[in-house]
Design a protein around this motif. Structure first.
Motif, short mmCIF file in Angstrom:
data_model
loop_
_atom_site.label_atom_id
_atom_site.label_comp_id
_atom_site.label_asym_id
_atom_site.label_seq_id
_atom_site.Cartn_x
_atom_site.Cartn_y
_atom_site.Cartn_z
N PHE A 190 0.77 15.72 22.89
CA PHE A 190 -0.07 14.71 23.55
C PHE A 190 0.09 13.33 22.94
O PHE A 190 0.08 12.33 23.64
CB PHE A 190 -1.54 15.13 23.49
N LYS A 223 -1.97 12.06 33.50
CA LYS A 223 -2.59 13.35 33.78
C LYS A 223 -1.51 14.40 34.06
O LYS A 223 -1.63 15.56 33.64
CB LYS A 223 -3.53 13.25 34.98
N GLY A 264 -0.15 15.56 30.99
CA GLY A 264 -1.14 16.45 30.36
C GLY A 264 -1.11 17.84 30.98
O GLY A 264 -1.11 18.86 30.27
N ASP A 265 -1.05 17.87 32.30
CA ASP A 265 -1.00 19.18 32.96
C ASP A 265 0.22 19.97 32.52
O ASP A 265 0.13 21.16 32.23
CB ASP A 265 -0.93 18.98 34.48
N PHE A 280 -0.22 21.28 29.07
CA PHE A 280 -1.19 22.38 29.04
C PHE A 280 -0.61 23.68 29.55
O PHE A 280 -1.15 24.74 29.34
CB PHE A 280 -2.41 22.03 29.91
N GLY A 281 0.49 23.57 30.30
CA GLY A 281 1.10 24.80 30.77
C GLY A 281 0.76 25.16 32.20
O GLY A 281 0.93 26.30 32.61
N VAL A 282 0.29 24.20 32.99
CA VAL A 282 -0.06 24.49 34.38
C VAL A 282 1.15 25.01 35.16
O VAL A 282 1.04 25.90 35.99
CB VAL A 282 -0.59 23.22 35.07
N TYR A 283 2.32 24.45 34.85
CA TYR A 283 3.51 24.81 35.63
C TYR A 283 4.37 25.84 34.95
O TYR A 283 5.45 26.17 35.43
CB TYR A 283 4.34 23.56 35.93
N GLY A 290 1.19 30.26 32.66
CA GLY A 290 0.32 30.90 31.69
C GLY A 290 0.85 30.96 30.28
O GLY A 290 0.17 31.42 29.38
N GLY A 300 -9.91 14.49 38.76
CA GLY A 300 -8.69 14.34 37.98
C GLY A 300 -8.82 14.82 36.55
O GLY A 300 -8.38 14.17 35.62
N LEU A 301 -9.46 15.99 36.39
CA LEU A 301 -9.65 16.50 35.03
C LEU A 301 -8.42 17.25 34.55
O LEU A 301 -7.61 17.71 35.34
CB LEU A 301 -10.83 17.47 35.01
N LEU A 302 -8.32 17.37 33.26
CA LEU A 302 -7.28 18.20 32.68
C LEU A 302 -7.53 19.66 33.06
O LEU A 302 -8.65 20.06 33.34
CB LEU A 302 -7.25 18.04 31.16
N HIS A 303 -6.46 20.43 33.00
CA HIS A 303 -6.48 21.74 33.62
C HIS A 303 -7.47 22.74 33.03
O HIS A 303 -8.27 23.33 33.75
CB HIS A 303 -5.07 22.31 33.57
N THR A 304 -7.41 22.95 31.71
CA THR A 304 -8.24 24.00 31.13
C THR A 304 -9.74 23.69 31.23
O THR A 304 -10.52 24.56 31.61
CB THR A 304 -7.83 24.28 29.67
N ARG A 320 -7.62 33.47 38.37
CA ARG A 320 -6.24 33.66 38.80
C ARG A 320 -6.00 32.97 40.14
O ARG A 320 -4.95 32.41 40.38
CB ARG A 320 -5.94 35.15 38.94
N LEU A 337 -5.75 29.25 39.53
CA LEU A 337 -4.50 28.94 38.84
C LEU A 337 -3.33 28.97 39.83
O LEU A 337 -2.50 28.06 39.86
CB LEU A 337 -4.27 29.99 37.75
N SER A 381 -3.19 26.02 42.10
CA SER A 381 -2.58 24.84 41.49
C SER A 381 -1.07 24.98 41.44
O SER A 381 -0.34 24.02 41.62
CB SER A 381 -3.08 24.66 40.05
N GLU A 382 -0.62 26.20 41.19
CA GLU A 382 0.81 26.37 40.95
C GLU A 382 1.61 26.56 42.23
O GLU A 382 2.74 26.12 42.32
CB GLU A 382 1.04 27.56 40.02
#
Lengths: 292, 532
Positions: free
Chosen positions: A61, A116, A119-120, A123-126, A129, B399-403, B452, B455, B458-459
């Motif tokens: 970050f 953002k 950041g995503d 964080f591992g969004v793509y 997991g 527009g928040l971060l994911h977790t 899930r 998630l 989003s993906e």
């Protein structure tokens, strides 16, 4: 309607692929080499194999701000999750003004949006997991006219499957409006088989249906040949030698100035290439005896 | 897969299956396990309700409650009558319940529930059997004349003479009486019809016909009696039914002259009382109303635990160790079918080729809706999914971060589920399936499913996620059907060695390289050529 019995035997389904191809020839410990684009590029560099130029890599970050500053001097670039799959999270940006860009589809991206997105990705969004990822920012590819003459948007790619360092099947994936400029067959891109020896293309298909012209541009899709084909084949063989995986999917793009570049590698390449080539992979992989 | 590995797997499968088969054969042939005693049978759940309005006086209501007999087994009885005193009277013939409320004022209600399994029966009467004079004193009561069964009325006597004449053979006499009464017209049940009236009218309801038949048989000295009860069919009804039993060679043989059963009864005739009685009796002027709600259901054999305990070579005694640490038989039975549910998932993924959220989440989802049932369970999952989408939308805009975004969604989902669990206890919201029993596990699974789903949204985007969600719900449904099957639960607890077959199947599936069914469709252009 008739059944071609030999056809069924030749098809490799997921069960057969997983059990007899991937389990046997692709050791799981080597998957990270190709799953992580940054690592892949390190390997390819060792063999002097051309790939898109890296602008910067963001692994933490606290590196975001520095990278944003660096990107001020670039008018266009591509942001990729290093461990992304199927093109998820990839952002192609063109500068509009000092603090904002836009995507090819016209969507505007502010500096905040980009922050953002970084950041995503981190964080591992793509990356499905896994506990985090890194951002890869690369120079943009300008596709060769053999593709842009047919459809001007998006980036077409060439997928080559190698088995035990030998190329066995190939196809071109051409974007459409429906696939949102992405070379993703499941999202509506066109698949065109390429003859592995000659580089000549065959009948194009969209979602299993044969077509003769591009649905959006109307351009002819038959009877071309892929430029730089022997070079592409050589690059495929060399990559297969560098990477300790017996069954690989190698994705190429052809840049109009730089020629063929390797975009990424895949340890579990999909089986749709069989539908596009109208040929099963089994005879090419299991020589003679299908019951290994 | 190399040859040696495949050989080992096949060897394992054969060994496991052999061990299992040996144990089962041993149990069935040597240790006296019979499938009939283990498998649950189809039966009915009967709900009887009575409502009254007190008028200030004492209020009493009585009705008959079914008892176990040769052909019927009653279980799971529940009597709900919070504002009344309940007393049960039992005799050899039947059992009745009596509800009392002193100085009753206002509306009152009694609900009676029970499960019942009934076996059909067919008797074969030897045509050479003759009519013999009754010598058993205890049966004298079944020969007497009563107010509505006018045995000695001249009309009845003449009719008996016309139909039976000098016939001495029991079967042919019964046949003539039966044919005459059965062929008479039917009338819907409306009050009491005595035998003579029925005979003169030439048509009657079930009670008129039954009384006529009995007066004829008693005329010839054949002990017979009325039986009252219910014909059980899915649905609601108010009509009860009456039929006949004739004492033949030590058996009370049933006859129904209305619906046509000669010396037989089908599997849905529930006996409630014997004799010329009324099904309901109650104080006057209380606006009495009642109904029967009947539902077909599979009823587990509740003698199963003792049955198993008496058999050798069962793991019932091992189960006893679990009981000591408060793991009930019911839970063990459930745990033993979970491998079957998991096998369902494996088949759906590897053979059919469906794709689900999480490998075994569908099985967990199926487990979590055990207490609510399938349709309410599906509704709850749909609700959670819609809630997830609704909550996600404004959070995306922020527009928040994911977790942290996922964390907020989870909090909202959890508290909504808890709110539903509370709401479902309010009287007017009874239709909301309640999550109360073992609530934590279902809430956890619902939360995981929501995460899930979000998630994957989003993906992969909306379309792909919805497709995976539908596939997940389909697999969950099949898992549920398997896990909640009482028959399978009974089988697994009686023959836990069947788990060896489950393992074998997984071993086999683990080395199966065939094409998945969905792939047959996907690759169809490769092996089917269309001739234009």
């Amino acid at each position: 309607m008739k059944f071609t019995h030999t056809g069924l035997k030749d098809i490799i389904g997921l069960n057969k692929r997983n059990l007899e191809v991937i389990y046997v020839h692709n050791k799981r410990t080597h998957f990270p080499i190709v799953d992580n684009k940054i690592t892949t590029k390190e390997y390819l560099k060792k063999g002097d194999i051309p790939c898109p130029e890296t602008i910067c890599v963001i692994s933490n970050f606290f590196e975001i701000e520095k990278s944003l500053e660096l990107l001020l001097s670039y008018d266009t670039f591509v942001v990729k999750p290093s461990r992304g799959r199927a093109g998820g999270g990839i952002l192609l940006l063109e500068r509009v003004n000092e603090k904002s860009w836009q995507t090819p589809s016209g969507k505007s991206i502010s500096e905040e949006d980009l922050r953002k997105h970084f950041g995503d990705i981190l964080f591992g969004v793509y990356s499905f997991g896994s506990s985090g990822d890194a951002v890869l920012v690369e120079k943009r590819i300008y596709p060769h006219s053999v593709f842009t003459d047919i459809y001007s948007d998006g980036v077409a790619d060439i997928r080559i499957i190698t088995f035990k360092k030998e190329p066995v099947m190939a196809m071109v994936r051409l974007p459409t409006d429906k696939s949102d400029g992405k070379a993703n067959l499941h999202q509506g891109a066109i698949g065109i088989p390429v003859h592995i020896d000659s580089g000549l293309t065959g009948n194009a298909m969209i979602k299993g249906r044969k077509i003769e012209t591009h649905p959006d541009s109307g351009a002819q899709l038959q009877g071309s040949s892929i430029p730089f084909w022997s070079q592409i084949i050589d690059m495929a063989v060399q990559s297969a030698e560098l990477i300790p995986l017996g069954y690989l999917g190698i994705d190429f793009v052809i840049d109009k100035n730089l020629g063929p570049l390797i975009l990424e590698l895949n340890a579990r390449p999909g089986l749709q290439i069989q539908v596009i080539n109208e040929k099963g992979l089994a005879p090419l992989i299991f020589e003679g005896n299908n019951d290994i | 897969m190399t040859w040696s590995r495949k050989k080992i797997i096949n060897l394992l499968i054969i060994s496991l299956m052999t061990i299992m088969t040996v144990i089962i054969i041993l149990k069935v042939s040597v240790f006296n396990y019979t499938f009939n005693s283990i498998i649950p049978k189809s039966g009915y759940r009967v709900h009887t309700w009575m409502t009254f309005t007190g008028n200030g006086d004492d209020l009493i209501a009585r009705t008959y409650l079914p008892i176990n007999g040769k052909r019927q087994t009653v279980s799971n009885e529940q009597i709900v009558s919070p504002e009344m005193e309940f007393r049960r009277n039992i005799s050899t013939l039947h059992s009745s319940g009596e509800w009392t409320r002193y100085k009753a004022d206002g509306p009152l209600r009694v609900d009676i529930y029970y499960d019942v399994r009934i076996s059909p029966i067919i008797y074969e009467i030897d045509p050479l059997l003759t009519i013999e004079q009754n010598k058993d004193e205890s049966l004298d009561q079944y020969l007497v004349e009563t107010e509505f069964i006018q045995v000695n009325d001249p009309f009845i006597k003449d009719l008996a003479l016309v139909l039976a004449g000098d016939d001495i053979y029991l079967l042919s006499v019964l046949n003539s009486f039966y044919k005459h009464v059965y062929d008479m017209g039917s009338r819907p049940f409306k009050g009491t019809t005595d035998a003579v009236t029925a005979a003169k009218l030439g048509e009657a309801s079930c009670n008129g016909k039954s009384r006529l038949f009995i007066s004829l048989t008693r005329q010839l000295g054949i002990p017979s009696r009325l039986v009252g009860g219910l014909i059980l069919n899915n649905g609601s009804k108010k009509t009860s039914h009456q039929w006949i039993e004739v004492f033949i060679s030590g058996h009370w043989v049933p006859f129904d002259t209305l619906n046509g059963h000669f010396a037989s009864l089908p599997q849905n005739y529930l006996s409630l009382y014997r004799g010329d009685e009324a099904l309901f009796r109650h104080s006057r002027n209380i606006a009495f109303d009642y109904r029967f709600d009947i539902r077909k259901k599979t009823i587990s054999n509740d003698r199963l635990t003792s049955y198993l305990g008496e058999r050798s070579f069962n793991i019932y005694n091992i189960f006893a160790a679990f009981f000591n640490i408060n793991i009930s038989f019911h839970i063990l039975q459930f745990l033993l079918v979970i491998p079957l549910g998991v096998l369902v998932v494996t088949i759906f993924r590897n053979v059919i080729g469906l794709n689900t959220f999480g490998t075994f989440l569908p099985a967990l989802m199926a487990m979590s809706i055990q207490s609510t049932g399938l349709i309410p369970g599906l509704l709850v999952f749909f609700f959670v999914i819609i809630l997830t989408v609704v909550v996600r939308y404004p959070l995306e805009k922020l527009g928040l971060l994911h977790t942290p975004k996922l964390a907020i969604m989870m909090i909202v989902v959890i508290f909504s589920l808890l709110a539903i669990a509370l709401l479902s206890n309010l009287p007017f919201l009874e239709f909301i399936p309640s999550l109360n029993s073992a609530s934590l596990f279902p809430i956890a699974i619902l939360t995981i499913t929501s995460e899930r789903f979000a998630l994957t949204l989003s993906e992969e985007g909306t379309k792909k996620t919805s497709i995976i969600m539908i596939q997940t719900l389909i697999v969950m449904t099949f898992c549920y059907i398997v896990i909640s099957s009482i028959a399978l639960q009974a089988l697994m607890i009686s023959f836990p060695e069947l788990l060896l077959a489950v393992i074998s199947m997984n071993l086999w599936l683990g080395s199966w390289t065939g094409i998945r069914i969905i792939e047959l469709f996907r690759f169809r252009s490769l092996f089917i050529e269309r001739i234009k």
